[in-house]
Write an enzyme that holds these catalytic residues in place. Structure first.
Site, short mmCIF file in Angstrom:
data_model
loop_
_atom_site.label_atom_id
_atom_site.label_comp_id
_atom_site.label_asym_id
_atom_site.label_seq_id
_atom_site.Cartn_x
_atom_site.Cartn_y
_atom_site.Cartn_z
N ARG A 1 0.87 -1.19 0.00
CA ARG A 1 0.00 0.00 0.00
C ARG A 1 0.90 1.22 0.00
O ARG A 1 2.11 1.13 0.14
CB ARG A 1 -1.03 -0.01 1.14
CG ARG A 1 -0.67 -0.65 2.43
CD ARG A 1 0.38 0.06 3.23
NE ARG A 1 0.12 1.49 3.37
CZ ARG A 1 1.05 2.38 3.63
NH1 ARG A 1 2.32 2.00 3.77
NH2 ARG A 1 0.77 3.65 3.76
N GLY A 2 0.24 2.41 -0.16
CA GLY A 2 1.01 3.64 -0.32
C GLY A 2 1.12 3.92 -1.82
O GLY A 2 1.41 3.01 -2.61
N ASP B 1 -1.93 10.87 -2.11
CA ASP B 1 -2.31 9.82 -3.07
C ASP B 1 -2.61 10.39 -4.44
O ASP B 1 -2.44 9.72 -5.46
CB ASP B 1 -3.51 9.04 -2.55
CG ASP B 1 -3.07 8.16 -1.39
OD1 ASP B 1 -3.02 8.66 -0.25
OD2 ASP B 1 -2.71 6.99 -1.64
O1 MRU Z 1 -4.54 3.19 2.19
P1 MRU Z 1 -3.07 3.42 2.09
O2 MRU Z 1 -2.30 2.87 3.25
O3 MRU Z 1 -2.51 2.99 0.76
O4 MRU Z 1 -2.92 5.01 2.15
C1 MRU Z 1 -1.64 5.57 2.02
C2 MRU Z 1 -1.60 7.02 2.18
O5 MRU Z 1 -2.61 7.69 2.29
C3 MRU Z 1 -0.26 7.68 2.08
O6 MRU Z 1 -0.20 8.81 2.90
C4 MRU Z 1 0.01 8.09 0.63
O7 MRU Z 1 -0.17 6.99 -0.23
C5 MRU Z 1 1.36 8.63 0.45
S1 MRU Z 1 2.56 7.35 0.41
C6 MRU Z 1 4.08 7.96 0.05
#
Ligand code: MRU
Length: 351
Positions: free
Chosen positions: A49-50, A240
């Protein structure tokens, strides 16, 4: 570079290995992937994720798809890869890095599509490796640039996990914190736990602890009281998707932190690579917001705390309006308001 490796590509065995982030911090386990369907599933279920990390994983997912094809028709291979790209694109909707990476891969397919299949497969693999390596380089670059915005002895708050785990390595917001820490500027990091999936408590704290960066875990509802006590000097988060006007989609709850930061005169900055900026979206209103399963809110790790059948609303992201964002740090420099011109200028500065 950080030692944390959420994504590893093995070119000899043609296997993608992902660190299972759903099990952290209690277990550090790695899963091998050999087909795009399983990679798409890993993205939807948050094994990986991220925003930048899911872009890299999806790119390697397409490489796996291409190697699954054992025939000799480049036309058939292309159709096969395009089907896999559709599947991967549907795995998560908000982070634009996913479609950005897939489009880059499909661009290579378009250029090489009439060559013999082995050459197409090699070109796709080379592109995925390039996306991965560029992400590490841009995180390191934005970390150093962003550290310039950190004052000495800073107490920095971060939200969710925008670290090595969320990228190919090093991190965006945590890249800024890592670089500032190397410069001796970080007194403390406030890690917000980040309900409902606890990316802050489970992942960010784990990363910072590994590198002895001084940090303290707090619940999300402590942010206002910490800021009003004057205990936060700066907020740094990832993103995102960033719209052309500078509106920022990030983990649900980011908007609340930004409003509180504004109220208490705490600078709120966003660190993200250019691959997270989507100039095709005029404002944050048109960014698709993922809704995730109710079980993430009604319980955790197999334990339910809400009554069975409770009605749940679980949007995974929110949008922070550009006027609450003091700066957007990228690998190519810092953008500030008015974002509609400063973000565009960053893209053209690389031409
Ligand atoms: O649901 P996730 O864990 O994928 O959400 C991730 C985030 O919101 C992060 O802050 C974002 O992807 C930035 S990662 C460098």
């Amino acid at each position: 570079m950080s030692e944390i490796r959420p994504i590893t590509w093995n070119s000899r065995s043609r296997i993608l290995t992902l660190l299972d982030q759903t099990l952290l911090p209690s277990r550090e386990e790695y899963i091998d992937y050999a087909d795009p369907e399983a990679v798409a599933e890993a993205i939807s279920t948050l094994v990986v994720r991220g925003a930048p990390a899911i872009g890299c994983a999806a790119a390697f997912g397409l490489v796996l798809a291409s190697y699954q094809y054992s025939g000799t028709s480049s036309k058939e291979l292309s159709a096969w890869v395009i089907d896999a790209a559709d599947l991967l694109a549907d795995s998560r909707p908000t982070a634009v890095n996913l479609t950005w990476a897939l489009e880059r891969m499909l661009g290579v397919l378009e250029k090489t599509g009439s060559e013999e299949t082995g050459r197409i497969q090699n070109a796709l693999e080379a592109e995925a490796v390039a996306i991965f390596n560029e992400d590490i380089a841009s995180c390191a670059g934005m970390g150093d640039i962003g550290a310039g915005l950190v004052s000495d002895n800073a107490r920095i708050m971060t939200y969710c996990n925008a670290g090595a785990l969320a990228t190919a390595g090093y991190g965006t917001a945590l890249g800024v914190i890592r670089s500032a820490h190397k410069m001796g500027k970080v007194r403390a990091v406030w890690v917000c736990e980040t309900r409902p999936v606890l990316q802050g408590a489970r992942l960010t704290y784990w990363e910072l602890m590994k590198e002895d960066i001084p940090c303290t875990l707090v619940t999300d509802n402590m942010v206002g009281s910490l800021m009003s006590a004057g205990d936060v000097d700066l907020v740094v988060v990832g993103a995102d998707r960033i719209a052309a006007n500078g509106d920022v989609a990030n983990k649900i709850g980011t908007y609340t932190v930004a409003v509180l930061a504004e109220r208490h005169n705490v600078p709120f900055i966003v660190a993200a690579p250019l691959s997270t900026i989507d100039l095709s979206k005029a404002t944050g209103e048109s960014i698709p917001i993922e809704e995730r399963p109710p079980g993430e809110i009604s319980g955790y790790g197999g334990v339910d705390w809400a009554p069975k059948g409770a009605k749940v609303y679980n949007p995974a992201f929110d949008v922070t309006p550009a006027d609450l964002v003091h700066a957007i740090v990228t690998e190519r420099g810092i953008a500030q308001a008015p974002y509609s011109s400063s973000l565009k200028a960053l893209f053209s500065s690389g031409d």
